[in-house]
Design a protein around this motif. Structure first.
Motif, mmCIF file in Angstrom:
data_model
loop_
_atom_site.group_PDB
_atom_site.id
_atom_site.type_symbol
_atom_site.label_atom_id
_atom_site.label_comp_id
_atom_site.label_asym_id
_atom_site.label_seq_id
_atom_site.Cartn_x
_atom_site.Cartn_y
_atom_site.Cartn_z
ATOM 1 N N LEU A 146 53.173 77.129 16.010
ATOM 2 C CA LEU A 146 52.330 77.187 17.205
ATOM 3 C C LEU A 146 50.869 77.401 16.829
ATOM 4 C CD1 LEU A 146 54.543 79.441 19.513
ATOM 5 C CD2 LEU A 146 53.974 77.050 19.925
ATOM 6 N N LEU A 186 47.614 74.987 17.456
ATOM 7 C CA LEU A 186 46.450 75.475 18.205
ATOM 8 C C LEU A 186 45.168 75.344 17.379
ATOM 9 C CD1 LEU A 186 47.906 78.653 19.957
ATOM 10 C CD2 LEU A 186 46.968 76.650 21.094
ATOM 11 N N PRO A 229 44.290 79.183 25.415
ATOM 12 C CA PRO A 229 45.746 79.031 25.520
ATOM 13 C C PRO A 229 46.301 79.792 26.725
ATOM 14 C CG PRO A 229 45.080 79.655 23.287
ATOM 15 C CD PRO A 229 43.894 79.846 24.175
ATOM 16 N N SER A 287 52.161 79.280 25.056
ATOM 17 C CA SER A 287 52.554 78.576 23.830
ATOM 18 C C SER A 287 54.008 78.919 23.549
ATOM 19 C CB SER A 287 51.669 79.000 22.649
ATOM 20 O OG SER A 287 50.297 78.878 22.972
ATOM 21 N N ILE A 298 52.701 73.470 24.023
ATOM 22 C CA ILE A 298 51.488 74.266 24.203
ATOM 23 C C ILE A 298 50.761 73.823 25.469
ATOM 24 C CG2 ILE A 298 49.154 74.555 23.266
ATOM 25 C CD1 ILE A 298 50.376 74.831 20.524
#
Length: 580
Positions: free
Chosen positions: A241, A245, A261, A264, A273
């Motif tokens: 993750l 990102l 964010p 996620s 995400i």
């Protein structure tokens, strides 16, 4: 079946009828569909509904602020009455209805069009949904399914390359409020176009299914695709993750944008995400301090993060919120691990800021437990996952697992609740991660974790023969235990609320032969078997060999030793099938 479906199946008997919620899809075997992704689609629908509510609220507040600035020049009494109706009469939105001020959504890789059709049927406040695909067969399938589900007013089919379509939609009047990228494999090639065709504050939904690359099996491939080097760690799913990102943030920064964010998720065989993309050069300067390098000990697997940048308050009379940016000194670790004396691997950079927006997750959890989202097919699982996400320590990147820590020291595994109690009694915070049911996310330094295991080893001693000089086990256990930790007295916070409520927190394998599926194939019925046999061939071939007719076994001329082995295995096999 409806008349449209009967006509479609009559023309092509190989076509399949797929039903998900209120949507009905007819498609042959040359267009991709995966039923395991229903959780992904349900969660996306819930997120888009909550995002739309927040977006409308932000726009209303912004309009009120503009109106409040105007009364200074004319008479105040006449102008103050105008903002009131906007606040008193918030518009109500109904799913399946077109709104000119609603969301404009792009599904860049639509395949059968099922996701877009469900968006049109279940998301309140939609202006237009563009369902795009490069395959002519897929676009024909989309048009047919859109007509059958009677959502022509909301969905426009597009036959184009996804990147070209996004680059041609960068003009302000053509931009999208939300872009959904759900490719087969890595999404990196689509990120640059998505950043440019999103409005300020738009929502980007990204799926990545190449988990083997993100989890550290091929670091050279991950660097090429995502610009980051993964390390093989127990927390590989959360690391995946954070790598994704980092990749999204780097693409946003090139255009003077940054990401926020909202949620996620690591689930099944993919990561999903949901981020908002904002415009702001000043905020982009904070991106360096949101990324970190990773140091992982090659002996005891202890990890350490070092941010790429630092920020310090630097207030002035004109700008009290001003920050000063700097570069940290390093490295954050010695040349040898302070715990076991081994050297380190270097990985990253990864996103080290929070993975979720707590307020958004709270709103999402409330919305999923109310109508109309309460009737989603995977609602129980969504509630369970979001409950664990809500309990996560947002400021602590990555996690350890008790089984790996105890494996390093060859100890009997500490029960999770006892380990959590020991940390809580010692004054530290601890939580699960939604990415692993054995996760231990804590703000306790690694030295405290090893000290807890030294205390545990007094109750469950290690075999003296394993105390070999030069091993992590010997280096860690040879140090004295600094204090005794409380294992038996269960701390009130050791058992989290989601676990007490027996929520569906961590999903088991959903179906046989589940997985990412085969490109351009409907993953239902017998269509999914070839992919499974290729990727899971050891177990599947063994099963197939055991299920062969007995007549074929009699014609064979095996050696005496093979006869004995087959006889033993044949005696055990019926017992396994009977208990299954």
């Amino acid at each position: 079946l409806s008349i449209h479906l009967q006509d479609a199946i009559a023309k092509n008997p190989n076509e399949n009828v797929i039903r998900e919620r209120n949507a009905e899809i007819v498609s042959g075997g040359n267009v991709f569909y995966n039923p395991v992704q229903e959780f992904n689609r349900d969660l996306s629908i819930a997120v888009l509904n909550v995002y739309h509510r927040r977006l409308m609220k932000e726009r209303t507040e912004k309009a009120l602020k503009k109106q409040r600035r105007r009364p200074k020049e004319p008479e105040e009494g006449l102008e103050l009455e105008k903002p009131l109706p906007a606040a008193e009469d918030p518009p109500t939105y109904v799913a399946g209805t077109r709104y000119e001020e609603g969301l404009r959504i792009l599904e860049a890789l639509a395949a059968t069009g099922l996701r877009s059709i469900r968006y049109a049927q279940e998301i309140a406040g939609v202006r237009q949904i563009v369902a795009n695909d490069l395959s002519r067969q897929a676009v024909e399938s989309i048009n047919k399914n859109v007509q059958h589900n009677e959502v022509e007013a909301l969905i426009e089919a597009s036959h184009a390359d996804a990147m070209t379509l996004m680059y041609l939609s960068t003009a302000p009047e053509k931009r999208f409020d939300a872009v959904d990228l759900d490719p087969y494999g890595c999404p990196n090639r689509f990120l640059d176009g998505a950043m440019q065709c999103l409005v300020d504050g738009g929502l980007l939904l990204v799926t990545a299914t190449d988990m083997a690359v993100l989890a550290g099996n091929a670091p050279e491939a991950c660097y090429v695709k995502y610009g980051s080097v993964p390390l093989r760690m127990k927390c590989c799913h959360e690391m995946a993750l954070r790598i994704l990102l980092h990749c999204i943030e780097s693409h946003a920064n090139r255009h003077g944008k940054y990401i926020e964010p909202l949620l996620s998720i690591s689930a099944d065989f993919y990561v999903r995400i949901f981020v908002r993309v904002h415009v702001g050069q000043a905020q982009c300067k904070l991106s360096m301090s949101k990324q970190s390098w990773m140091y992982q000990c090659t002996g005891c697997d202890t990890f350490t993060l070092q941010p790429l940048g630092t920020t310090k308050p630097n207030p002035t009379a004109g700008n009290p919120q001003q920050l000063k940016y700097g570069i940290p000194t390093g490295p954050a670790v010695n040349s040898q691990c302070e715990h076991c004396g081994h050297r380190h691997h270097l990985g990253g950079p990864i996103w080290s800021a929070p993975l979720h927006n707590p307020e958004f997750v709270q709103d999402l959890l409330k919305a999923v437990q109310q109508e109309p989202l309460q009737t989603l097919g995977t609602q129980k699982r969504i509630v369970g996952v979001l409950s664990v996400v809500q309990e996560e320590l947002q400021d602590i990147p990555l996690y350890y697992t008790p089984d790996k820590l105890c494996c390093v020291l060859k100890l009997e595994i500490v029960p999770m609740l006892k380990f959590r109690s020991a940390l809580l009694h010692a004054g530290y915070r601890v939580s699960y991660s939604h990415a692993s049911k054995n996760s231990l996310k804590t703000d306790a330094p690694p030295a405290v974790l090893w000290d807890i295991l030294r205390s545990w080893s007094k109750r469950h001693p290690v075999n003296p023969e394993r105390m070999i000089p030069g091993t992590p086990l010997q280096a860690i256990l040879s140090k004295p235990c600094t204090k005794d930790y409380e294992f038996d007295d269960l701390h009130p916070a050791a058992n989290p609320k989601s676990r007490k409520s027996a929520l569906s927190r961590f999903q088991e394998n959903p179906t046989p032969h589940w997985g990412p599926g085969t490109r351009a194939t409907i993953m239902i019925g017998e269509n999914k078997l070839p992919k499974s046999y290729r990727n899971q061939n050891k177990k599947q071939r063994h099963k197939a060999s055991q299920q062969q007719p007995e007549e074929e076994e009699e014609h064979k001329d095996p050696s005496p030793t093979d006869d004995l082995e087959d006889a033993e295995h044949g005696a055990k096999q019926p017992k396994l099938e009977a208990t299954a």
